[in-house]
Scaffold this motif. Structure first.
Motif, mmCIF file in Angstrom:
data_model
loop_
_atom_site.group_PDB
_atom_site.id
_atom_site.type_symbol
_atom_site.label_atom_id
_atom_site.label_comp_id
_atom_site.label_asym_id
_atom_site.label_seq_id
_atom_site.Cartn_x
_atom_site.Cartn_y
_atom_site.Cartn_z
ATOM 1 N N HIS A 1 22.300 25.106 -15.528
ATOM 2 C CA HIS A 1 22.915 26.429 -15.612
ATOM 3 C C HIS A 1 22.249 27.198 -16.751
ATOM 4 N N SER A 2 22.102 28.486 -16.534
ATOM 5 C CA SER A 2 21.547 29.342 -17.581
ATOM 6 C C SER A 2 22.681 30.192 -18.144
ATOM 7 N N THR A 3 22.573 30.544 -19.425
ATOM 8 C CA THR A 3 23.624 31.395 -20.001
ATOM 9 C C THR A 3 23.414 32.866 -19.638
ATOM 10 N N LEU B 1 26.302 39.268 -14.311
ATOM 11 C CA LEU B 1 27.231 39.446 -15.421
ATOM 12 C C LEU B 1 26.561 40.399 -16.418
ATOM 13 N N TYR C 1 35.612 35.934 -14.775
ATOM 14 C CA TYR C 1 34.182 36.297 -14.798
ATOM 15 C C TYR C 1 34.008 37.772 -14.396
ATOM 16 N N ARG D 1 35.575 40.038 -17.113
ATOM 17 C CA ARG D 1 34.734 40.149 -18.316
ATOM 18 C C ARG D 1 33.573 41.101 -18.064
ATOM 19 N N LEU E 1 34.132 32.064 -24.511
ATOM 20 C CA LEU E 1 34.324 32.526 -23.127
ATOM 21 C C LEU E 1 33.144 32.088 -22.252
ATOM 22 N N ILE E 2 31.931 32.159 -22.800
ATOM 23 C CA ILE E 2 30.752 31.730 -22.026
ATOM 24 C C ILE E 2 30.849 30.224 -21.764
ATOM 25 N N SER F 1 33.546 29.383 -19.230
ATOM 26 C CA SER F 1 33.155 29.866 -17.900
ATOM 27 C C SER F 1 32.153 28.888 -17.259
ATOM 28 N N ILE F 2 31.128 28.533 -18.016
ATOM 29 C CA ILE F 2 30.088 27.657 -17.453
ATOM 30 C C ILE F 2 30.653 26.260 -17.183
ATOM 31 N N LYS G 1 33.328 25.539 -14.327
ATOM 32 C CA LYS G 1 32.736 25.462 -12.968
ATOM 33 C C LYS G 1 32.099 24.094 -12.742
#
Ligand code: URA
Length: 427
Positions: free
Chosen positions: A82-84, A114, A165, A168, A179-180, A183-184, A187
């Motif tokens: 996953h990428s931020t 996002l 998501y 935001r 929060l990031i 969120s990641i 999931k």
């Protein structure tokens, strides 16, 4: 418990208990807490932050807002990436089929665009007919059958992240490490994976503008991931210019196909191999990074990774032959000579959004074929009249002059070639 009291507590910088956080997340997911109260809470978190304990509780509450998949019956560990978030960061599109072709089962749950960044889910949705709303059992069945599924959050899997998501995105509350992180990882925990390779983006097109904040995000992701039993590897990589050449949903699908044919832009190819190698090592499909790279390169050379990508798209109903193409193309030329010595990547992401590739409001629909192809990047030499980028669009009422000027203003041109060597992977 009282939602207003919870918001006020956070607004005043106090810590919340795990029970209060769960109450808030469950209430919002079920629809009992409205958007405006959640938006207010998110803004309070943005300004006041959360402790590690609160972030762990938030991640757990969000992961448990739906089902947690049990990935039984798969051969080997399930390692995700996953990428931020960045501009032109369509790496997952090529990487997921590539590592699946190497024998790692892939069940990737991604999100929409996002802020100024694009999202894997929107890119996939640009393939007509493609269904990313599989149920958990459908996704699992597909991974057992073809080794890969790419899905989004649904009412069944990660419903809290799906709602938060989008909220935001529309309320200026993206750039907060807790929060990031929640969120990641919510999931990924819901998808039942064993391990995760994280690409923490750092720079003027990332949510973390500098190395110090990128390190903070990496540290909290590692701590919360490990607490949840995930094997983790975190890379910090550059986002001071867009990745690759394409920015926009169907344009990035085409670029992913180029990558899987071995013809992708150099930085994109390099990062795909670097992240893929970490995934194969974490998933014990290779003993060393060097061995992993060789495996990945051979799967590109013999087209097995590309075949896997086409199989994935077809299995999920996508018709790649019908990938949309924009009706209009306009070349933006430079009027200055010199060298590109900086790119305002966030502004370039916003240019793509103005063309229709991103949203301003939660419910906005996208123009999937809109976006940009960059012709020049950091360090490149420019002569007057050289094309900097081509923009693709369908909406004839767009303020094209303003958009082109915004793009040109995002490119910093100097008289001498920049001395600093471009660094793609910081660590
Ligand atoms: N990716 C996510 O899934 N969530 C974020 O908040 C940022 C990047």
């Amino acid at each position: 418990m009282n939602v207003i009291e919870i918001i006020i507590k956070k607004r005043n910088g106090q810590s919340l208990s795990a029970a209060e956080i769960k109450y808030l997340i469950d209430g919002y997911t079920s629809g009992n807490i409205p958007d405006y109260q959640m938006a207010s809470f998110l803004m309070a978190v943005y300004f006041q932050g959360m402790s590690l304990a609160e972030t762990i509780a938030l991640t757990k509450a969000m992961a448990c807002s739906g089902k947690i998949l049990k990935l039984n019956g798969l051969k080997g560990m399930v390692i995700d990436k996953h990428s931020t978030g960045g501009v032109g960061d369509g790496i997952s599109l090529a990487l997921a089929p590539l590592v699946s072709a190497a024998g790692l089962p892939v069940l990737m749950m991604s999100g929409r665009g996002l802020g100024h960044t694009g999202g894997t889910l929107d890119k996939l949705a640009s393939v007509p007919g493609l269904n990313t709303s599989l149920t958990g059992s459908q996704a699992l069945k597909q991974v057992r059958k073809i080794g890969i599924a790419m899905i989004g959050q649904t009412a069944e899997l990660s419903p809290a992240d799906k709602k938060i998501y989008a909220l935001r995105d529309a309320t200026g509350t993206v750039e907060n490490i807790s929060l990031i992180c929640a969120s990641i990882l919510s999931k990924k925990i819901a998808a039942g994976i064993d391990g995760l390779v994280l690409d923490v983006k750092c720079g003027n097109g990332a949510f973390m503008p500098d190395l110090a904040t990128a390190h903070d995000l990496a540290a909290i992701l590692k701590a919360v991931g490990k607490k949840n039993g995930l094997k983790m590897k975190v890379l910090i990589t550059d986002m001071n210019q867009p990745l690759g050449k394409a920015i926009g949903n169907s344009l990035e699908i085409k670029q992913a196909i180029d990558v899987l044919q071995g013809n992708g832009p150099a930085d994109f190819m390099e990062l795909t191999l670097a992240l893929g190698a970490e995934m194969l090592v974490l998933g014990k499909k290779a003993g060393t990074g060097r061995e992993a790279r060789k495996i990945l390169q051979s799967l590109i050379a013999n087209r097995r990774a590309l075949d896997k990508f086409y199989l994935l798209l077809k299995t999920q109903g996508g018709k790649i032959q019908q990938l949309p193409q924009a009706r209009h193309e306009l070349e933006i030329k430079t009027t200055a000579r010199g060298y590109i010595c900086g790119m305002n990547t966030r502004e370039i992401g916003l240019v793509a959004a103005m063309l229709g590739a991103g949203r301003q409001k939660k419910e906005d629909s996208l123009d999937y074929s809109a976006g940009l192809i960059l012709h020049k990047k950091f360090g490149d030499e420019l002569r007057v009249g050289d094309p900097l980028a081509s923009i693709y669009y369908n909406n004839e009422t767009l303020p094209l002059k303003e958009i082109a000027q915004k793009f040109i203003a995002a490119i910093k041109i100097g008289k001498i070639k920049p001395e600093v060597k471009y660094s793609l992977i910081y660590q």
